[in-house]
Design an enzyme around this catalytic site. Sequence first.
Site: not given
Ligand code: GLA
Length: 404
Positions: A206, A313
């Site tokens: 990020e 994710e």
């Molecule tokens: C981001 C992070 C994850 C997690 C999510 C929320 O996507 O990469 O590790 O913290 O936020 O669960």
Amino acid sequence: MKKSFICLLAAMMVFGLCACDNGKATETPVVTESVQPEVTIEPTAEPTATPEAAEAPVVYLKDIYAKKGLKVGTCLTKAMLTDKTTEALIKEQFSSVTMENAMKPDYIFNQTKSQETGDLVVEFNSEMIYMLKWAKENDMAVRGHTLVWYSQTPTWIFREGFDKSGDYVSREVMLARMESYIKQVFEQLTELGYIDLFYAYDVVNEAWMEDGTIRSQMNPWKDIIGDDYLWYAFYYADKYAPESINLFYNDYNEQFKTGTLVKFVNTLKDEDGRSLIDGIGLQAHLYTSDDMDAYFRCVDTLAETGLIIEMTELDVSMGAYQKEELATAPNRKIQGQYYYNLIGGIFERIDNGTLKMDSLTYWGFSDGLSWRKSASPLLYNARLKPKEAYYGAAQIKEFAGFDE
Ligand code: GLA
């Protein structure tokens, strides 16, 4: 943004909880007691459970995805493993895990030992080791998550004397700390005998904003080192990670950052022009209202870089950003169709050779355990009954919410 706000809250919570460690530095990795809050798994009543589920075929995602050359993953906490039903489901359905928190920077440093030795000391926690041991015993592959991130990272690692009230250190000192940190992570995983479980590692998480700039708020890595902290993170990871681990840049809102990401990955070259990065991680925190064609334009553009693309994710919340919806029967169907089309589109691209993807990770499996539980984004309801979403993810159209 909502997401940043959530991350901020999480970071504040974690800073508050982060215990400092005692003891002396040693050569071999030591494992500290876990500092993470325990999550209790309580099945909750779910009035909207899928009625057809009883007649649906029994299938296993890991077998279905393996036919496409994909590992299929879930995020993992120790609490999931100590609940026998949940553990059994993970073993049955998944072939890869990503630790939801335990490998994040907030959980893997020892402040006291850093102060004593003058170097940033990595010390893994017992929760992480418990999960790695379990992964090894159960033949699970692991995605490493994450090394360099603005969030869930202790402030003291950036400061003089490893003290949260100290001044920021110099660029040179921070680069030395970054190098030592990354080196220790890979060395300790090797010494502990778990390195072979890892096939991918998120080196940076990020870092880019939707407007094409590097995140500048609350990002001490950039404040201290400058924009090239990103290059150095990959340079050190490439230097210390074994060849067998693919190195990733991982981000959310990828469909709004596509051009930026393409430009960025092309800058990650060493002195000889060799790429320091192996793959791009798409967090894929989506909504059922998100435009899927636009999403696939992003996937296709990123795939053209020639890098490995992983979904890291994935969850598909019901409704829209700022207008989440409840898990009513119609919404469950819409979500099932969305998953069916999304995973179908991925499989199609793998089949026709336009997408180099080797793993796809869901950010959990049960709505009851999701970080976005209010929008029921996952494959199973809180009572661990498969939803239409599950059958969509498994490509079983009859049960994925389409009307006959
Ligand atoms: C981001 C992070 C994850 C997690 C999510 C929320 O996507 O990469 O590790 O913290 O936020 O669960």
